[in-house]
Design an enzyme around this catalytic site. Structure first.
Site, short mmCIF file in Angstrom:
data_model
loop_
_atom_site.label_atom_id
_atom_site.label_comp_id
_atom_site.label_asym_id
_atom_site.label_seq_id
_atom_site.Cartn_x
_atom_site.Cartn_y
_atom_site.Cartn_z
N ARG A 68 0.88 -1.18 -0.29
CA ARG A 68 0.50 -0.06 0.10
C ARG A 68 0.90 0.68 0.01
NH1 ARG A 68 -4.80 2.30 0.76
NH2 ARG A 68 -4.92 3.94 2.57
N ASP A 102 -3.31 10.45 2.22
CA ASP A 102 -2.07 9.75 1.51
C ASP A 102 -1.03 11.29 0.96
OD1 ASP A 102 -4.13 11.86 -0.45
OD2 ASP A 102 -4.70 9.93 -1.22
N HIS A 117 -7.71 11.46 10.15
CA HIS A 117 -6.99 9.95 10.03
C HIS A 117 -5.92 9.84 9.73
CE1 HIS A 117 -11.34 8.43 8.61
NE2 HIS A 117 -11.84 8.94 10.05
N CYS A 128 9.95 2.58 21.81
CA CYS A 128 10.66 4.18 22.49
C CYS A 128 10.32 5.06 21.78
CB CYS A 128 12.61 3.99 21.67
SG CYS A 128 12.01 4.22 20.00
N ALA A 233 -14.90 13.83 -9.12
CA ALA A 233 -14.38 15.20 -8.94
C ALA A 233 -13.28 15.70 -9.69
CB ALA A 233 -13.43 14.92 -6.61
ZN LIG Z 1 11.78 2.15 18.67
#
Ligand SMILES: [Zn+2]
Length: 245
Positions: A68, A102, A117, A128, A233
């Site tokens: 993706r 995106d 989002h 960490c 669109a």
């Molecule tokens: Zn890390």
């Protein structure tokens, strides 16, 4: 309803805020989620895009995300993205609130973009907390199926909102505030099915603003819209830009 009527409404009803969903990016070759041919018809989101799935097996989630990311980083903004950037440049769009991760609005030149989002701009280590930019994630993915944190070795999580995760509070607060103040909320490429973002038009309507919708196929709020255009669109928005000039 035509592009010129929408252009007139945008001119009359200022400020105008735009809310975009997956439909604005399908013309850039990015598959949507919920249509018959969308990603969730192929992949169970609870197995590949939920926080629980990531905690259980981050490598499995990356088996979905790695290809993706390749599609997303190859994608270019389409005329729909560029038209929205131009409307902002003309002072006719105050902000773009997007469900898309995106980065294509930014690529097209939109400046005030609220990514409710999250986005693929960064990935964060759950171990960490170190954050890596997209370019580094892409480099790490060149040698591995899942990107390991350079500092501690844990698998990085993309900074997109997974199922089971809260939306970034500052983004949703800003989006809500913009929707309340908007005299026009223009929805582009969203069926308004995903909450709480789908509730933003209701904020605009409750505050006395109007709603316009450009989407292929029906949406949950078609009956509330002053203008409803069924179409792509990338075809319609350039016509709107031409009409406002
Ligand atoms: Zn890390």
């Amino acid at each position: 309803m035509s592009a010129s009527e929408l252009a007139g409404l945008i001119r009359r009803q200022q400020p105008c805020v735009v809310l975009t969903g997956a439909g604005v990016s399908t013309e850039s070759g990015i598959p949507d989620f919920r249509s018959r041919t969308g990603l969730w018809a192929q992949f169970d989101p609870l197995e590949y895009a939920s926080l629980e799935a990531f905690r259980r097996d981050p490598r499995k989630v990356w088996s979905f995300y790695k290809p993706r990311i390749a599609v997303l980083t190859e994608a270019e903004p389409n005329p729909g993205h560029r038209a929205l950037a131009e409307l902002e440049e003309l002072g006719l769009v105050e902000a773009v609130v997007t469900q898309n991760i995106d980065l294509l609005h930014e690529c097209a030149g939109s400046r005030n973009v609220i990514e409710v989002h999250g986005s693929i701009r960064t990935a964060t280590c759950p171990g960490c907390g170190e954050r890596q930019p997209l370019q580094r994630v892409v480099e790490l993915l060149a040698d591995a199926d899942a990107p390991a944190c350079p500092a501690c070795g844990e698998i990085l999580k993309p900074d997109v909102v997974f199922f089971g995760e809260l939306l970034p509070a500052d983004a949703i607060e800003r989006a809500t505030e913009l929707a309340r103040r908007a005299r026009l909320l223009l929805v582009v490429g969203s069926a308004l099915e995903v909450h709480p973002v789908a509730g933003l038009p209701l904020e605009t309507l409750a505050a006395g603003g109007e709603l316009a919708i450009v989407n292929r196929g029906p949406t949950a709020l078609d009956n509330e819209a002053s203008i409803r255009i069924d179409g792509a669109a990338g075809e319609l928005l350039p016509q709107v830009v031409a009409a406002v000039h």
